[in-house]
Design a protein around this motif. Structure first.
Motif, PDB file in Angstrom:
ATOM      1  N   TYR A  79       0.798  -1.226   0.000  1.00 41.05           N
ATOM      2  CA  TYR A  79       0.000   0.000   0.000  1.00 41.05           C
ATOM      3  C   TYR A  79       0.833   1.280   0.000  1.00 41.05           C
ATOM      4  N   GLY A  80       2.152   1.174  -0.051  1.00 41.68           N
ATOM      5  CA  GLY A  80       3.021   2.316   0.198  1.00 41.68           C
ATOM      6  C   GLY A  80       3.069   3.416  -0.832  1.00 41.68           C
ATOM      7  N   ASP A  81       2.875   3.117  -2.106  1.00 37.48           N
ATOM      8  CA  ASP A  81       3.012   4.144  -3.135  1.00 37.48           C
ATOM      9  C   ASP A  81       1.857   5.133  -3.026  1.00 37.48           C
ATOM     10  N   HIS A  82       2.157   6.357  -2.588  1.00 38.84           N
ATOM     11  CA  HIS A  82       1.115   7.361  -2.357  1.00 38.84           C
ATOM     12  C   HIS A  82       0.396   7.765  -3.642  1.00 38.84           C
ATOM     13  N   ARG A  83       0.975   7.470  -4.795  1.00 38.27           N
ATOM     14  CA  ARG A  83       0.331   7.813  -6.066  1.00 38.27           C
ATOM     15  C   ARG A  83      -0.757   6.817  -6.443  1.00 38.27           C
ATOM     16  N   ASN A  84      -0.723   5.641  -5.855  1.00 35.32           N
ATOM     17  CA  ASN A  84      -1.711   4.607  -6.169  1.00 35.32           C
ATOM     18  C   ASN A  84      -2.984   4.814  -5.374  1.00 35.32           C
ATOM     19  N   SER A  85      -4.095   4.685  -6.051  1.00 36.60           N
ATOM     20  CA  SER A  85      -5.407   4.789  -5.408  1.00 36.60           C
ATOM     21  C   SER A  85      -5.999   3.409  -5.181  1.00 36.60           C
ATOM     22  N   CYS A  86      -5.124   2.412  -5.121  1.00 40.83           N
ATOM     23  CA  CYS A  86      -5.584   1.034  -4.929  1.00 40.83           C
ATOM     24  C   CYS A  86      -4.609   0.298  -4.027  1.00 40.83           C
ATOM     25  N   LEU A  87      -4.993  -0.908  -3.662  1.00 38.94           N
ATOM     26  CA  LEU A  87      -4.122  -1.802  -2.900  1.00 38.94           C
ATOM     27  C   LEU A  87      -3.639  -2.886  -3.856  1.00 38.94           C
ATOM     28  N   ASP A  88      -2.317  -3.088  -3.923  1.00 40.71           N
ATOM     29  CA  ASP A  88      -1.749  -4.118  -4.779  1.00 40.71           C
ATOM     30  C   ASP A  88      -1.570  -5.389  -3.960  1.00 40.71           C
ATOM     31  N   CYS A  89      -2.162  -6.484  -4.424  1.00 43.15           N
ATOM     32  CA  CYS A  89      -2.160  -7.749  -3.690  1.00 43.15           C
ATOM     33  C   CYS A  89      -1.348  -8.793  -4.458  1.00 43.15           C
ATOM     34  N   ALA A 106     -15.986  -3.062  -2.654  1.00 41.54           N
ATOM     35  CA  ALA A 106     -14.602  -3.145  -3.127  1.00 41.54           C
ATOM     36  C   ALA A 106     -14.621  -3.739  -4.527  1.00 41.54           C
ATOM     37  N   PHE A 107     -13.801  -3.182  -5.395  1.00 41.97           N
ATOM     38  CA  PHE A 107     -13.682  -3.668  -6.761  1.00 41.97           C
ATOM     39  C   PHE A 107     -12.343  -4.379  -6.909  1.00 41.97           C
ATOM     40  N   PHE A 108     -12.375  -5.627  -7.352  1.00 41.94           N
ATOM     41  CA  PHE A 108     -11.180  -6.441  -7.563  1.00 41.94           C
ATOM     42  C   PHE A 108     -10.915  -6.532  -9.056  1.00 41.94           C
ATOM     43  N   ILE A 109      -9.658  -6.329  -9.457  1.00 44.43           N
ATOM     44  CA  ILE A 109      -9.285  -6.470 -10.868  1.00 44.43           C
ATOM     45  C   ILE A 109      -7.969  -7.244 -10.948  1.00 44.43           C
ATOM     46  N   ALA A 110      -7.941  -8.230 -11.828  1.00 42.45           N
ATOM     47  CA  ALA A 110      -6.759  -9.074 -11.996  1.00 42.45           C
ATOM     48  C   ALA A 110      -5.654  -8.325 -12.720  1.00 42.45           C
ATOM     49  N   ASN A 111      -4.419  -8.691 -12.375  1.00 45.14           N
ATOM     50  CA  ASN A 111      -3.223  -8.107 -12.996  1.00 45.14           C
ATOM     51  C   ASN A 111      -2.208  -9.197 -13.314  1.00 45.14           C
ATOM     52  N   GLY A 112      -2.662 -10.363 -13.695  1.00 49.08           N
ATOM     53  CA  GLY A 112      -1.729 -11.447 -14.020  1.00 49.08           C
ATOM     54  C   GLY A 112      -1.211 -12.135 -12.776  1.00 49.08           C
ATOM     55  N   ASP A 113      -0.034 -11.708 -12.286  1.00 51.14           N
ATOM     56  CA  ASP A 113       0.526 -12.359 -11.099  1.00 51.14           C
ATOM     57  C   ASP A 113       0.159 -11.618  -9.814  1.00 51.14           C
ATOM     58  N   SER A 114      -0.723 -10.644  -9.928  1.00 53.40           N
ATOM     59  CA  SER A 114      -1.217  -9.914  -8.761  1.00 53.40           C
ATOM     60  C   SER A 114      -2.647  -9.455  -9.061  1.00 53.40           C
ATOM     61  N   PHE A 115      -3.276  -8.853  -8.063  1.00 55.58           N
ATOM     62  CA  PHE A 115      -4.580  -8.229  -8.304  1.00 55.58           C
ATOM     63  C   PHE A 115      -4.650  -6.960  -7.483  1.00 55.58           C
ATOM     64  N   GLN A 116      -5.595  -6.114  -7.832  1.00 55.78           N
ATOM     65  CA  GLN A 116      -5.748  -4.848  -7.132  1.00 55.78           C
ATOM     66  C   GLN A 116      -7.137  -4.765  -6.516  1.00 55.78           C
ATOM     67  N   ILE A 117      -7.205  -4.002  -5.406  1.00 47.96           N
ATOM     68  CA  ILE A 117      -8.483  -3.698  -4.768  1.00 47.96           C
ATOM     69  C   ILE A 117      -8.672  -2.188  -4.859  1.00 47.96           C
ATOM     70  N   TRP A 118      -9.805  -1.774  -5.380  1.00 47.41           N
ATOM     71  CA  TRP A 118     -10.132  -0.363  -5.605  1.00 47.41           C
ATOM     72  C   TRP A 118     -11.466  -0.008  -4.971  1.00 47.41           C
ATOM     73  N   LYS A 119     -11.650   1.245  -4.693  1.00 50.94           N
ATOM     74  CA  LYS A 119     -12.983   1.789  -4.477  1.00 50.94           C
ATOM     75  C   LYS A 119     -13.595   1.827  -5.878  1.00 50.94           C
ATOM     76  N   PRO A 120     -14.783   1.249  -6.086  1.00 46.66           N
ATOM     77  CA  PRO A 120     -15.328   1.139  -7.443  1.00 46.66           C
ATOM     78  C   PRO A 120     -15.383   2.466  -8.210  1.00 46.66           C
ATOM     79  N   GLU A 121     -15.800   3.531  -7.552  1.00 47.66           N
ATOM     80  CA  GLU A 121     -15.915   4.822  -8.235  1.00 47.66           C
ATOM     81  C   GLU A 121     -14.545   5.351  -8.671  1.00 47.66           C
ATOM     82  N   THR A 122     -13.543   5.147  -7.853  1.00 47.17           N
ATOM     83  CA  THR A 122     -12.194   5.603  -8.186  1.00 47.17           C
ATOM     84  C   THR A 122     -11.664   4.831  -9.388  1.00 47.17           C
ATOM     85  N   TYR A 123     -11.915   3.525  -9.411  1.00 44.20           N
ATOM     86  CA  TYR A 123     -11.467   2.721 -10.546  1.00 44.20           C
ATOM     87  C   TYR A 123     -12.080   3.244 -11.845  1.00 44.20           C
TER      88      TYR A 123
END
Length: 167
Positions: A48-58, A119-136
């Motif tokens: 969660y560290g990158d302040h520029r990201n509006s999502c959580l990288d899992c 929460a909105f989940f989107i796949a990224n291949g070897d990871s996935f992200q969690i977003w607030k749906p409106e932000t995504y």
């Protein structure tokens, strides 16, 4: 990596920060966790560290181990290594999927992305992200659509695979 995360899904987040992980994502987490066995809960790491990201990288355990190995290969004391250690080691949250297929997101992580209700989940291949749906919708969907609109009329995204230098 064997299996890959694929797809997108939206799930309710309860007042305690519990949210169901898409079942297909759970299968990938299980297959990419060297310590997982039937009856146990697969582990993952939320960055969660990158302040520029509006999502959580899992990241699955396999994916985060690959990142850790690349960080470890950098010279000790180098600025790159220090920054990457802070982002991927210090500002991360190791956790696991519970018995009911849910993830508990601490308040700090929910607050970081202003997550409440859904929460909105989107796949990224070897990871996935969690977003607030409106932000995504505002950030990612709009960015992708704008980029596609700037391409030639006969553009096919698969062409990018043949032009690795141009990406």
């Amino acid at each position: 990596m064997g299996q890959r995360f694929r797809g997108e899904s939206q799930h309710k987040v309860d007042s305690k920060g519990r949210v169901s992980i898409p079942s297909l994502f759970r299968r990938v987490l299980e297959s990419a966790d060297p310590n997982w066995e039937k009856g146990k809960n697969p582990e993952l790491v939320i960055v969660y560290g990158d302040h520029r990201n509006s999502c959580l990288d899992c990241y699955s355990m396999e994916a985060i181990a690959e990142i850790d190995a690349k960080i470890d290969a950098l010279p000790r004391g180098s600025q790159k290594r220090k920054i990457l250690q802070r982002l991927f080691h210090g500002q991360s949250y190791p956790t696991n999927v519970d018995e009911t297929g849910r993830l508990v997101l601490p308040a700090k992580l929910r607050e970081k992305i202003d997550l409440n209700g859904e929460a909105f989940f989107i796949a990224n291949g070897d990871s996935f992200q969690i977003w607030k749906p409106e932000t995504y919708e505002v950030e990612e969907v709009a960015r992708t659509e704008e980029w596609l609109d700037d391409q030639d009329e006969d553009f096919d995204p698969l062409m990018l695979l043949d032009d690795q230098a141009g990406v």
